[in-house]
Design a protein around this motif. Sequence first.
Motif, PDB file in Angstrom:
ATOM      1  N   LYS A  13      -3.961  32.456   5.835  1.00  0.00           N
ATOM      2  CA  LYS A  13      -3.906  33.810   6.395  1.00  0.00           C
ATOM      3  C   LYS A  13      -5.171  34.602   6.089  1.00  0.00           C
ATOM      4  CE  LYS A  13       0.934  34.796   6.996  1.00  0.00           C
ATOM      5  NZ  LYS A  13       1.993  35.775   6.778  1.00  0.00           N
ATOM      6  N   LEU A  14      -5.790  34.314   4.949  1.00  0.00           N
ATOM      7  CA  LEU A  14      -7.036  35.004   4.616  1.00  0.00           C
ATOM      8  C   LEU A  14      -8.112  34.665   5.651  1.00  0.00           C
ATOM      9  CD1 LEU A  14      -8.673  36.754   2.664  1.00  0.00           C
ATOM     10  CD2 LEU A  14      -9.230  34.669   1.424  1.00  0.00           C
ATOM     11  N   THR A  15      -8.178  33.408   6.064  1.00  0.00           N
ATOM     12  CA  THR A  15      -9.122  33.000   7.104  1.00  0.00           C
ATOM     13  C   THR A  15      -8.811  33.708   8.412  1.00  0.00           C
ATOM     14  OG1 THR A  15      -9.215  30.843   6.038  1.00  0.00           O
ATOM     15  CG2 THR A  15     -10.148  30.996   8.228  1.00  0.00           C
ATOM     16  N   ILE A  38      -2.311  30.667  16.868  1.00  0.00           N
ATOM     17  CA  ILE A  38      -1.392  29.640  17.371  1.00  0.00           C
ATOM     18  C   ILE A  38      -0.887  28.766  16.231  1.00  0.00           C
ATOM     19  CG2 ILE A  38      -1.258  27.562  18.801  1.00  0.00           C
ATOM     20  CD1 ILE A  38      -3.221  29.012  20.732  1.00  0.00           C
ATOM     21  N   ILE A  39      -1.782  28.378  15.335  1.00  0.00           N
ATOM     22  CA  ILE A  39      -1.393  27.528  14.197  1.00  0.00           C
ATOM     23  C   ILE A  39      -0.401  28.252  13.289  1.00  0.00           C
ATOM     24  CG2 ILE A  39      -2.244  26.401  12.091  1.00  0.00           C
ATOM     25  CD1 ILE A  39      -2.891  24.876  14.642  1.00  0.00           C
ATOM     26  N   LEU A  40      -0.661  29.516  12.984  1.00  0.00           N
ATOM     27  CA  LEU A  40       0.191  30.257  12.064  1.00  0.00           C
ATOM     28  C   LEU A  40       1.548  30.599  12.684  1.00  0.00           C
ATOM     29  CD1 LEU A  40      -2.402  32.587  10.346  1.00  0.00           C
ATOM     30  CD2 LEU A  40      -1.156  30.692   9.311  1.00  0.00           C
ATOM     31  N   THR A  41       1.599  30.820  13.979  1.00  0.00           N
ATOM     32  CA  THR A  41       2.877  31.162  14.593  1.00  0.00           C
ATOM     33  C   THR A  41       3.731  29.942  14.904  1.00  0.00           C
ATOM     34  OG1 THR A  41       1.893  31.190  16.804  1.00  0.00           O
ATOM     35  CG2 THR A  41       2.042  33.293  15.623  1.00  0.00           C
ATOM     36  N   SER A  42       3.121  28.771  14.953  1.00  0.00           N
ATOM     37  CA  SER A  42       3.895  27.556  15.221  1.00  0.00           C
ATOM     38  C   SER A  42       4.436  26.938  13.942  1.00  0.00           C
ATOM     39  CB  SER A  42       3.043  26.546  15.968  1.00  0.00           C
ATOM     40  OG  SER A  42       2.015  26.082  15.128  1.00  0.00           O
TER      41      SER A  42
END
Length: 70
Positions: free
Chosen positions: A2-4, A62-66
């Motif tokens: 999440k920091l990225t 997209i990566i974080l929500t999937s």
Amino acid sequence: MKLTWYIASILAVSLILINNPKAEGFGGIGNQSQLFSYTRSTQKNLLILTILATSAFMFLTIILTSHFNL
């Protein structure tokens, strides 16, 4: 991760605001307009950086929500 995502979002927003063709950019800040005069190559490089930062932000979103963890 999440920091990225936060860093990519701040970078993307900053670059978009700098690239705004309707704004005066940093030229409106006092008499420092000579420091921030953009050449065509500088504008091209800023556009490439903006596209990369925006793409990174979208990819990370997209990566974080999937819920796919890398």
